[in-house]
Design a protein around this motif. Structure first.
Motif, PDB file in Angstrom:
ATOM      1  N   VAL A  74       0.831  -1.213   0.000  1.00  0.00           N
ATOM      2  CA  VAL A  74       0.000   0.000   0.000  1.00  0.00           C
ATOM      3  C   VAL A  74       0.866   1.265   0.000  1.00  0.00           C
ATOM      4  N   ASP A  76       3.553   1.729  -1.464  1.00  0.00           N
ATOM      5  CA  ASP A  76       4.117   1.965  -2.799  1.00  0.00           C
ATOM      6  C   ASP A  76       3.278   2.929  -3.623  1.00  0.00           C
ATOM      7  N   ALA A  77       2.033   3.126  -3.215  1.00  0.00           N
ATOM      8  CA  ALA A  77       1.139   4.005  -3.966  1.00  0.00           C
ATOM      9  C   ALA A  77       1.645   5.445  -4.011  1.00  0.00           C
ATOM     10  N   ALA A  78       2.500   5.795  -3.053  1.00  0.00           N
ATOM     11  CA  ALA A  78       3.023   7.161  -3.014  1.00  0.00           C
ATOM     12  C   ALA A  78       3.969   7.424  -4.169  1.00  0.00           C
ATOM     13  N   GLU A  80       3.668   6.191  -7.178  1.00  0.00           N
ATOM     14  CA  GLU A  80       2.994   6.080  -8.478  1.00  0.00           C
ATOM     15  C   GLU A  80       2.826   7.414  -9.206  1.00  0.00           C
ATOM     16  N   ARG A  89      -0.007  12.550  -4.008  1.00  0.00           N
ATOM     17  CA  ARG A  89       0.592  11.386  -3.340  1.00  0.00           C
ATOM     18  C   ARG A  89      -0.253  10.939  -2.143  1.00  0.00           C
ATOM     19  N   ALA A  92      -3.328   9.267  -3.397  1.00  0.00           N
ATOM     20  CA  ALA A  92      -3.013   7.914  -3.878  1.00  0.00           C
ATOM     21  C   ALA A  92      -2.839   6.942  -2.709  1.00  0.00           C
ATOM     22  N   LEU A  93      -2.228   7.412  -1.612  1.00  0.00           N
ATOM     23  CA  LEU A  93      -2.013   6.550  -0.444  1.00  0.00           C
ATOM     24  C   LEU A  93      -3.338   6.187   0.219  1.00  0.00           C
ATOM     25  N   ARG A  95      -6.339   6.200  -1.180  1.00  0.00           N
ATOM     26  CA  ARG A  95      -7.083   5.314  -2.084  1.00  0.00           C
ATOM     27  C   ARG A  95      -6.553   3.893  -2.016  1.00  0.00           C
ATOM     28  N   ALA A  96      -5.234   3.776  -1.961  1.00  0.00           N
ATOM     29  CA  ALA A  96      -4.619   2.441  -1.923  1.00  0.00           C
ATOM     30  C   ALA A  96      -5.004   1.715  -0.635  1.00  0.00           C
ATOM     31  N   THR A  99      -8.627   0.578  -1.011  1.00  0.00           N
ATOM     32  CA  THR A  99      -8.659  -0.545  -1.947  1.00  0.00           C
ATOM     33  C   THR A  99      -8.161  -1.826  -1.296  1.00  0.00           C
TER      34      THR A  99
END
Lengths: 220, 220
Positions: A74, A76-78, A80, A89, A92-93, A95-96, A99
């Motif tokens: 999770v 790692d979403a930062a 992306e 960022r 994205a974190l 949301r990850a 999810t």
DNA sequence: ACCTGAACACCGTTCAAGT
DNA sequence: ACCTGAACACCGTTCAAGT
């Protein structure tokens, strides 16, 4: 080191931590948290319940390991949104994380009921705080932003999965709510009825997340 | 009407819904959610466990009634800031909800695990949506604001009560975290350590709530 | 009408004993 | 070393039978 399967002595173990954890996650998806018992898990692994306690001291330990595993990747979403600023960022974190919790049945309940100190959650926490510090937020605000985003995400996903399990169409059950509201009380809920019974949990999550991001932007 | 204690026929009941509910809330405060069993509750009321099922069809129904009762009077918080604008009223409502959950042991867990459609939560929901609509927010944003604030409040208070029960000094346990973080990994957590282990949950809640309010202000 | 007694089908956890 | 068997101390829920 007197931990299980340390050397080649004795019978090869039919159980190990990794396989037990994987089977538990599979059973969670198939049967849900309420049916995830040590006895059911043992049956799935073709051993007696007592044998599981060689690898997890308590059921709570198993659940904590499950929560930790759910958060795998999770952070790692930062990375992306390559050229993204802090707000992209952080979005994205969050949301990850949602999810990841949604990916497993009762994922939010498992997460909320545990307190992992494994590298996945610590890594996630470090990444979030890191993004905020890099953006120029003071250390204390960066730490508070982590908790705020995480607590909102867990709170939202808990509700989302509960509604899905109840079979509601959306955040609130249309049938129940429509009847109660039609009586005349709760005029404001009546006005909000289309949204309250809408099926779009993603939009609801994005709304709240956006409020947090805008609030942080104003503070910076 | 064949519900319990409908007429004066037969023996006067030793049990009723109200007294059972009150005893359950008292037992919750004394023993916590995990020890709140139908058998323990029955013992506190000096009956056998089976007798409780005349007043609550399931334990889940009892917990739902408990959650509903916890929210008693919370909606009134909107009226307190007399000359207040929408942001002060919304803040007061969120604070009142957190306070109500904190007022009982495991209050947030009980609330999160139920789905009341009683007049206290519906009244709370209607009041929140009403405050937002009166402030000029469109109906759908008003409804989404309700969920965002409620989900954040539940998520935060769940964490707060879990940390208190674990005996942590603050949001994160200083002992555990300090050791892990000192190893060199998680440099950002190290920087945030004072805040992460601070005991001030109220400040943390106010931080998140303020972000939501500011985000809403920006949207209006 | 209201509650008891007793059962049904489970739980998490422990631990001596087997292999 | 690893697992079984059996137990301990519980659960939520149901329901015939008593009063």
């Amino acid at each position: 080191m007197s931990s299980p399967s340390s050397t080649g002595r004795g019978r090869p173990p039919r159980l190990d931590r990794a396989r037990t954890l994987q089977t538990a996650l599979d059973l969670l998806d198939r049967s849900g948290l309420d049916a995830l018992t040590m006895r059911q898990l043992a049956e799935a692994m073709e051993v007696r319940a007592g044998a599981l306690y060689r690898y997890f001291a308590t059921k709570q330990d198993l659940l904590t390991a499950m929560a930790e595993r759910m958060m795998d990747g999770v952070a790692d979403a930062a990375a992306e949104p390559c050229g993204g600023d802090w707000s992209e960022r952080l979005t994205a974190l969050a949301r990850a994380m949602r999810t990841a919790l949604l990916a497993r049945r009762d994922g939010a309940r498992v997460f909320a009921g545990t307190h992992s100190t494994g590298e996945n959650i610590l890594g996630f926490a470090d990444t979030v705080v890191g993004v905020m510090r890099a953006a120029g937020f003071p250390d204390d605000d960066a730490a508070r932003a982590l908790y705020t985003v995480a607590n909102f995400t867990v709170g939202h996903t808990l509700e989302e999965q509960a509604a899905l399990q109840r079979g509601d169409a959306g955040p609130a059950d249309p049938g129940v709510l429509a009847d109660t509201v039609a009586a005349g009380k709760y005029p404001h809920l009546q006005a909000g009825l289309p949204t309250l019974t809408s099926t779009d949990f993603t939009r609801l999550f994005e709304f709240g997340l956006d409020l947090l991001i805008e609030g942080l932007r104003a503070r910076r």
